[in-house]
Design a protein around this motif. Structure first.
Motif, PDB file in Angstrom:
ATOM      1  N   THR A 129      -8.562   4.407  -0.179  1.00 31.57           N
ATOM      2  CA  THR A 129      -9.323   4.901   0.966  1.00 31.57           C
ATOM      3  C   THR A 129      -8.866   6.323   1.278  1.00 31.57           C
ATOM      4  O   THR A 129      -7.681   6.645   1.163  1.00 31.57           O
TER       5      THR A 129
ATOM      6  N   ALA B 184       0.850   8.677  -5.831  1.00 31.97           N
ATOM      7  CA  ALA B 184       1.052   8.212  -4.457  1.00 31.97           C
ATOM      8  C   ALA B 184       2.408   7.536  -4.300  1.00 31.97           C
ATOM      9  O   ALA B 184       2.972   7.515  -3.201  1.00 31.97           O
TER      10      ALA B 184
ATOM     11  N   SER C  21       0.822  -1.194   0.000  1.00 27.93           N
ATOM     12  CA  SER C  21       0.000   0.000   0.000  1.00 27.93           C
ATOM     13  C   SER C  21       0.867   1.259   0.000  1.00 27.93           C
ATOM     14  O   SER C  21       1.953   1.283   0.578  1.00 27.93           O
ATOM     15  N   LEU C  22       0.360   2.284  -0.652  1.00 25.95           N
ATOM     16  CA  LEU C  22       1.021   3.582  -0.711  1.00 25.95           C
ATOM     17  C   LEU C  22       0.192   4.551   0.122  1.00 25.95           C
ATOM     18  O   LEU C  22      -1.002   4.721  -0.133  1.00 25.95           O
ATOM     19  N   THR C  23       0.805   5.183   1.115  1.00 23.05           N
ATOM     20  CA  THR C  23       0.074   6.059   2.013  1.00 23.05           C
ATOM     21  C   THR C  23       0.624   7.474   1.940  1.00 23.05           C
ATOM     22  O   THR C  23       1.831   7.687   2.052  1.00 23.05           O
TER      23      THR C  23
ATOM     24  N   THR D 178      -4.797   6.345   1.214  1.00 19.59           N
ATOM     25  CA  THR D 178      -4.073   5.103   0.965  1.00 19.59           C
ATOM     26  C   THR D 178      -4.482   4.522  -0.377  1.00 19.59           C
ATOM     27  O   THR D 178      -5.669   4.440  -0.700  1.00 19.59           O
TER      28      THR D 178
ATOM     29  N   ASP E 218      -3.821   1.088  -2.714  1.00 17.81           N
ATOM     30  CA  ASP E 218      -3.316  -0.284  -2.714  1.00 17.81           C
ATOM     31  C   ASP E 218      -3.330  -0.803  -4.147  1.00 17.81           C
ATOM     32  O   ASP E 218      -4.374  -1.241  -4.643  1.00 17.81           O
TER      33      ASP E 218
ATOM     34  N   ARG F 198      -3.690  10.831   5.055  1.00 17.38           N
ATOM     35  CA  ARG F 198      -4.817   9.942   5.355  1.00 17.38           C
ATOM     36  C   ARG F 198      -5.428   9.344   4.075  1.00 17.38           C
ATOM     37  O   ARG F 198      -6.572   8.909   4.071  1.00 17.38           O
TER      38      ARG F 198
END
Length: 226
Positions: A142, A162, A126-128, A133, A135, A131
């Motif tokens: 999200t 991202a 996942s790339l965050t 994210t 995937d 807040r």
């Protein structure tokens, strides 16, 4: 897991600062101070990532990038003091993977190196960004803990951005990421995707704080500040 990094920076003080931060991050780091030495070192032992200053004696960073792209796919993070659109994009057109404009924070440089190393190693985690994210493996997004439905084109743009937070992408560069899913797209279609994405991921779409415009250049994805 640490990587082998090469820093090519003619400012000895700045090079030492970079070396210390990268070593503290767990990377084996070698420093050279001119383009010809960098070329020789890459040919001697290919690094996992090259941090390359544009302005160097002997062989400048742009010329070195041009040479390396004929014989290597080493990820290149370019450092430049120039700020015009043409200067910033020249390195990318020559094959650099990302760039930072001086002055920059060491924390930002470390974030860029992590992203480039993750991409080069084929990571699918996942790339965050704040807040938000993304995937890539699950094709899920999200924002503030809530699922976001994206079209294939929107997802391609968001995933690309991202992977390199705070990097400025031109419309043409983002279009390259959507060509696999939207073959007939044109550059201006990117603006439509951005508007739609803002409606989905921004706390206030009329005042975007995540997917922001960099006037005269393009767009970047950053952690929301409010």
């Amino acid at each position: 897991m640490g990587a082998y990094l090469l820093v090519a920076e003619d400012d000895w003080g700045q090079a030492e600062v970079l070396r210390r931060y990268l070593v503290a991050e767990g990377h084996e780091t070698v420093v050279v101070h001119d383009g010809r030495a960098a070329l020789a070192e890459v040919r001697r032992r290919a690094p996992d990532l090259l941090v390359l200053d544009v302005m160097m004696p002997g062989l400048d960073g742009l010329s070195l990038c041009r040479i390396l792209r004929r014989e290597s796919d080493v990820p290149i993070l370019m450092l430049t003091a120039r700020s015009s659109e043409d200067d910033l994009l020249t390195g990318l057109d020559l094959g650099a993977d990302d760039y930072l404009t001086k002055p920059y924070s060491p924390r930002e440089l470390l974030a860029r190196t992590r992203a480039l190393l993750r991409r080069s190693r084929g990571g699918t985690g996942s790339l965050t960004v704040g807040r938000l994210t993304v995937d890539p493996a699950r094709h899920e997004v999200t924002a503030d803990g809530k699922p976001v439905d994206c079209t294939p084109g929107e997802f391609a743009i968001l995933a690309a951005m991202a992977a390199q937070p705070d990097r400025v992408f031109t419309r043409a560069q983002l279009l390259q990421h959507t060509n696999g899913v939207e073959r007939d797209s044109i550059e201006r279609s990117i603006d439509v995707h951005v508007l739609n994405l803002r409606r989905k991921i921004e706390p206030n779409p009329r005042r975007p704080s995540r997917l922001v415009t960099v006037y005269g250049l393009g767009y970047k994805l950053t952690a929301a500040t409010g």
